[in-house]
Design a protein around this motif. Structure first.
Motif, PDB file in Angstrom:
ATOM      1  N   SER A   1      36.077   5.017  11.888  1.00  0.00           N
ATOM      2  CA  SER A   1      35.361   4.384  10.796  1.00  0.00           C
ATOM      3  C   SER A   1      33.906   4.856  10.797  1.00  0.00           C
ATOM      4  CB  SER A   1      35.419   2.858  10.948  1.00  0.00           C
ATOM      5  OG  SER A   1      34.538   2.240  10.045  1.00  0.00           O
ATOM      6  N   PRO A   2      33.535   5.753   9.867  1.00  0.00           N
ATOM      7  CA  PRO A   2      32.152   6.217   9.829  1.00  0.00           C
ATOM      8  C   PRO A   2      31.161   5.086   9.549  1.00  0.00           C
ATOM      9  CG  PRO A   2      33.528   7.574   8.419  1.00  0.00           C
ATOM     10  CD  PRO A   2      34.363   6.443   8.907  1.00  0.00           C
ATOM     11  N   PHE A   3      31.546   4.156   8.690  1.00  0.00           N
ATOM     12  CA  PHE A   3      30.662   3.028   8.411  1.00  0.00           C
ATOM     13  C   PHE A   3      30.512   2.140   9.641  1.00  0.00           C
ATOM     14  CE2 PHE A   3      29.992  -1.376   6.983  1.00  0.00           C
ATOM     15  CZ  PHE A   3      28.732  -1.213   6.422  1.00  0.00           C
ATOM     16  N   GLY A   4      31.607   1.926  10.373  1.00  0.00           N
ATOM     17  CA  GLY A   4      31.543   1.148  11.605  1.00  0.00           C
ATOM     18  C   GLY A   4      30.671   1.819  12.654  1.00  0.00           C
ATOM     19  N   LEU A   5      30.751   3.138  12.735  1.00  0.00           N
ATOM     20  CA  LEU A   5      29.908   3.880  13.668  1.00  0.00           C
ATOM     21  C   LEU A   5      28.439   3.727  13.306  1.00  0.00           C
ATOM     22  CD1 LEU A   5      29.701   5.889  16.038  1.00  0.00           C
ATOM     23  CD2 LEU A   5      29.910   7.712  14.354  1.00  0.00           C
ATOM     24  N   TYR A   6      28.129   3.867  12.037  1.00  0.00           N
ATOM     25  CA  TYR A   6      26.742   3.714  11.586  1.00  0.00           C
ATOM     26  C   TYR A   6      26.247   2.284  11.823  1.00  0.00           C
ATOM     27  CZ  TYR A   6      22.673   3.527   8.573  1.00  0.00           C
ATOM     28  OH  TYR A   6      21.406   3.332   8.092  1.00  0.00           O
ATOM     29  N   LEU A   7      27.081   1.311  11.515  1.00  0.00           N
ATOM     30  CA  LEU A   7      26.709  -0.092  11.706  1.00  0.00           C
ATOM     31  C   LEU A   7      26.447  -0.397  13.184  1.00  0.00           C
ATOM     32  CD1 LEU A   7      26.456  -2.811  10.162  1.00  0.00           C
ATOM     33  CD2 LEU A   7      28.824  -3.232  10.782  1.00  0.00           C
ATOM     34  N   MET A   8      27.302   0.097  14.065  1.00  0.00           N
ATOM     35  CA  MET A   8      27.100  -0.137  15.490  1.00  0.00           C
ATOM     36  C   MET A   8      25.912   0.649  16.034  1.00  0.00           C
ATOM     37  SD  MET A   8      29.004  -2.519  16.403  1.00  0.00           S
ATOM     38  CE  MET A   8      28.495  -2.464  18.089  1.00  0.00           C
ATOM     39  N   TRP A   9      25.622   1.790  15.451  1.00  0.00           N
ATOM     40  CA  TRP A   9      24.454   2.569  15.853  1.00  0.00           C
ATOM     41  C   TRP A   9      23.185   1.769  15.584  1.00  0.00           C
ATOM     42  CZ3 TRP A   9      23.550   8.224  13.816  1.00  0.00           C
ATOM     43  CH2 TRP A   9      22.409   8.750  14.392  1.00  0.00           C
ATOM     44  N   ILE A  10      23.061   1.258  14.373  1.00  0.00           N
ATOM     45  CA  ILE A  10      21.879   0.496  13.991  1.00  0.00           C
ATOM     46  C   ILE A  10      21.806  -0.816  14.783  1.00  0.00           C
ATOM     47  CG2 ILE A  10      20.729  -0.656  12.065  1.00  0.00           C
ATOM     48  CD1 ILE A  10      20.708   2.434  12.008  1.00  0.00           C
ATOM     49  N   PHE A  11      22.937  -1.488  14.940  1.00  0.00           N
ATOM     50  CA  PHE A  11      22.943  -2.762  15.658  1.00  0.00           C
ATOM     51  C   PHE A  11      22.630  -2.563  17.138  1.00  0.00           C
ATOM     52  CE2 PHE A  11      24.832  -6.482  17.692  1.00  0.00           C
ATOM     53  CZ  PHE A  11      24.243  -7.488  16.940  1.00  0.00           C
ATOM     54  N   SER A  12      23.189  -1.527  17.755  1.00  0.00           N
ATOM     55  CA  SER A  12      22.923  -1.255  19.174  1.00  0.00           C
ATOM     56  C   SER A  12      21.456  -0.938  19.413  1.00  0.00           C
ATOM     57  CB  SER A  12      23.768  -0.074  19.660  1.00  0.00           C
ATOM     58  OG  SER A  12      25.124  -0.364  19.593  1.00  0.00           O
ATOM     59  N   ASP A  13      20.857  -0.246  18.482  1.00  0.00           N
ATOM     60  CA  ASP A  13      19.452   0.104  18.629  1.00  0.00           C
ATOM     61  C   ASP A  13      18.568  -1.139  18.642  1.00  0.00           C
ATOM     62  OD1 ASP A  13      17.434   2.029  18.922  1.00  0.00           O
ATOM     63  OD2 ASP A  13      16.964   1.925  16.785  1.00  0.00           O
ATOM     64  N   GLN A  14      18.944  -2.164  17.871  1.00  0.00           N
ATOM     65  CA  GLN A  14      18.131  -3.375  17.767  1.00  0.00           C
ATOM     66  C   GLN A  14      18.533  -4.465  18.765  1.00  0.00           C
ATOM     67  OE1 GLN A  14      15.492  -3.644  15.609  1.00  0.00           O
ATOM     68  NE2 GLN A  14      15.895  -1.475  15.216  1.00  0.00           N
ATOM     69  N   ALA A  15      19.794  -4.560  19.101  1.00  0.00           N
ATOM     70  CA  ALA A  15      20.281  -5.706  19.877  1.00  0.00           C
ATOM     71  C   ALA A  15      20.181  -5.515  21.389  1.00  0.00           C
ATOM     72  CB  ALA A  15      21.733  -6.005  19.509  1.00  0.00           C
ATOM     73  N   VAL A  16      20.204  -4.277  21.846  1.00  0.00           N
ATOM     74  CA  VAL A  16      20.179  -4.028  23.286  1.00  0.00           C
ATOM     75  C   VAL A  16      18.804  -3.487  23.663  1.00  0.00           C
ATOM     76  CG1 VAL A  16      21.256  -2.781  25.196  1.00  0.00           C
ATOM     77  CG2 VAL A  16      22.644  -3.513  23.264  1.00  0.00           C
ATOM     78  N   PRO A  17      17.999  -4.279  24.370  1.00  0.00           N
ATOM     79  CA  PRO A  17      16.667  -3.798  24.762  1.00  0.00           C
ATOM     80  C   PRO A  17      16.763  -2.658  25.782  1.00  0.00           C
ATOM     81  CG  PRO A  17      16.883  -6.170  25.121  1.00  0.00           C
ATOM     82  CD  PRO A  17      18.225  -5.655  24.759  1.00  0.00           C
ATOM     83  N   THR A  18      15.971  -1.637  25.565  1.00  0.00           N
ATOM     84  CA  THR A  18      15.950  -0.502  26.481  1.00  0.00           C
ATOM     85  C   THR A  18      15.463  -0.918  27.859  1.00  0.00           C
ATOM     86  OG1 THR A  18      15.498   0.904  24.575  1.00  0.00           O
ATOM     87  CG2 THR A  18      15.123   1.870  26.729  1.00  0.00           C
ATOM     88  N   GLU A  19      14.564  -1.895  27.908  1.00  0.00           N
ATOM     89  CA  GLU A  19      14.048  -2.373  29.189  1.00  0.00           C
ATOM     90  C   GLU A  19      15.151  -2.983  30.045  1.00  0.00           C
ATOM     91  OE1 GLU A  19      12.786  -3.402  26.228  1.00  0.00           O
ATOM     92  OE2 GLU A  19      10.997  -2.136  26.155  1.00  0.00           O
ATOM     93  N   LEU A  20      16.087  -3.661  29.408  1.00  0.00           N
ATOM     94  CA  LEU A  20      17.209  -4.259  30.129  1.00  0.00           C
ATOM     95  C   LEU A  20      18.104  -3.181  30.737  1.00  0.00           C
ATOM     96  CD1 LEU A  20      18.483  -7.003  30.790  1.00  0.00           C
ATOM     97  CD2 LEU A  20      19.799  -6.793  28.681  1.00  0.00           C
ATOM     98  N   LEU A  21      18.332  -2.115  29.994  1.00  0.00           N
ATOM     99  CA  LEU A  21      19.132  -1.005  30.507  1.00  0.00           C
ATOM    100  C   LEU A  21      18.419  -0.297  31.654  1.00  0.00           C
ATOM    101  CD1 LEU A  21      20.412   0.485  27.137  1.00  0.00           C
ATOM    102  CD2 LEU A  21      21.578  -1.101  28.665  1.00  0.00           C
ATOM    103  N   GLU A  22      17.115  -0.128  31.515  1.00  0.00           N
ATOM    104  CA  GLU A  22      16.345   0.504  32.587  1.00  0.00           C
ATOM    105  C   GLU A  22      16.369  -0.355  33.859  1.00  0.00           C
ATOM    106  OE1 GLU A  22      12.511   1.103  30.879  1.00  0.00           O
ATOM    107  OE2 GLU A  22      13.174   2.819  29.686  1.00  0.00           O
ATOM    108  N   ALA A  23      16.281  -1.663  33.698  1.00  0.00           N
ATOM    109  CA  ALA A  23      16.349  -2.560  34.856  1.00  0.00           C
ATOM    110  C   ALA A  23      17.703  -2.460  35.545  1.00  0.00           C
ATOM    111  CB  ALA A  23      16.079  -4.000  34.422  1.00  0.00           C
ATOM    112  N   ALA A  24      18.772  -2.347  34.766  1.00  0.00           N
ATOM    113  CA  ALA A  24      20.108  -2.212  35.353  1.00  0.00           C
ATOM    114  C   ALA A  24      20.236  -0.886  36.100  1.00  0.00           C
ATOM    115  CB  ALA A  24      21.164  -2.315  34.263  1.00  0.00           C
ATOM    116  N   ARG A  25      19.674   0.172  35.551  1.00  0.00           N
ATOM    117  CA  ARG A  25      19.730   1.470  36.226  1.00  0.00           C
ATOM    118  C   ARG A  25      18.933   1.453  37.524  1.00  0.00           C
ATOM    119  NH1 ARG A  25      18.699   3.727  30.598  1.00  0.00           N
ATOM    120  NH2 ARG A  25      20.794   4.005  29.790  1.00  0.00           N
ATOM    121  N   VAL A  26      17.769   0.789  37.510  1.00  0.00           N
ATOM    122  CA  VAL A  26      16.963   0.686  38.729  1.00  0.00           C
ATOM    123  C   VAL A  26      17.720  -0.097  39.800  1.00  0.00           C
ATOM    124  CG1 VAL A  26      14.870  -0.383  39.680  1.00  0.00           C
ATOM    125  CG2 VAL A  26      14.740   0.965  37.596  1.00  0.00           C
ATOM    126  N   ASP A  27      18.471  -1.097  39.388  1.00  0.00           N
ATOM    127  CA  ASP A  27      19.245  -1.897  40.334  1.00  0.00           C
ATOM    128  C   ASP A  27      20.501  -1.187  40.825  1.00  0.00           C
ATOM    129  OD1 ASP A  27      17.450  -3.939  40.274  1.00  0.00           O
ATOM    130  OD2 ASP A  27      18.551  -5.139  38.793  1.00  0.00           O
TER     131      ASP A  27
END
Length: 129
Positions: free
Chosen positions: A62-88
């Motif tokens: 689903s190209p629309f689903g991919l685009y929707l999840m791209w935009i939502f992932s960019d806003q909903a998942v903080p990069t700082e949280l991912l960086e903290a998980a990688r550091v841990d």
């Protein structure tokens, strides 16, 4: 597929990302009816016509689903949280499954509903398959 692809496009920087964006926008602009005959010819060569797979396989992408999840992932998942998980010491797989996926739940439900309704309302593709 849209969830993982959208997350990867939102959170990882790689060469060709803008080209992927152009392809996604281009594929959204093409109506599904225009692709019905080429899909039929492809599935006929693979021997999948008159099987449930002729409806399942096109519904997975689903190209629309991919685009929707791209935009939502960019806003909903903080990069700082991912960086903290990688550091841990969390791997990318664990970061996605245990941290990002729960944050993406509203987007996943929305994408699933849009995809299910679009598949349910698609009368032409089952007719020709």
């Amino acid at each position: 597929l849209a969830i993982m692809g959208g997350y990867a496009l939102a959170k990882f920087r790689f060469p060709g990302r803008k080209a992927v964006f152009a392809v996604i926008i281009g594929s959204i602009s093409v109506p599904g009816i225009a692709l019905a005959v080429p899909q039929f010819l492809l599935f006929a060569k693979l021997g999948l016509t008159n099987t449930p797979w002729a409806m399942i396989i096109p519904s997975l992408i689903s190209p629309f689903g991919l685009y929707l999840m791209w935009i939502f992932s960019d806003q909903a998942v903080p990069t700082e949280l991912l960086e903290a998980a990688r550091v841990d010491g969390a791997s990318e797989f664990r970061t996605f499954w245990q941290i990002s996926l729960p944050l993406l739940a509203p987007g996943i439900v929305t994408t699933a509903l849009f995809t299910i309704v679009a598949t349910w309302n698609n009368y032409f593709l089952p007719l020709i398959m």
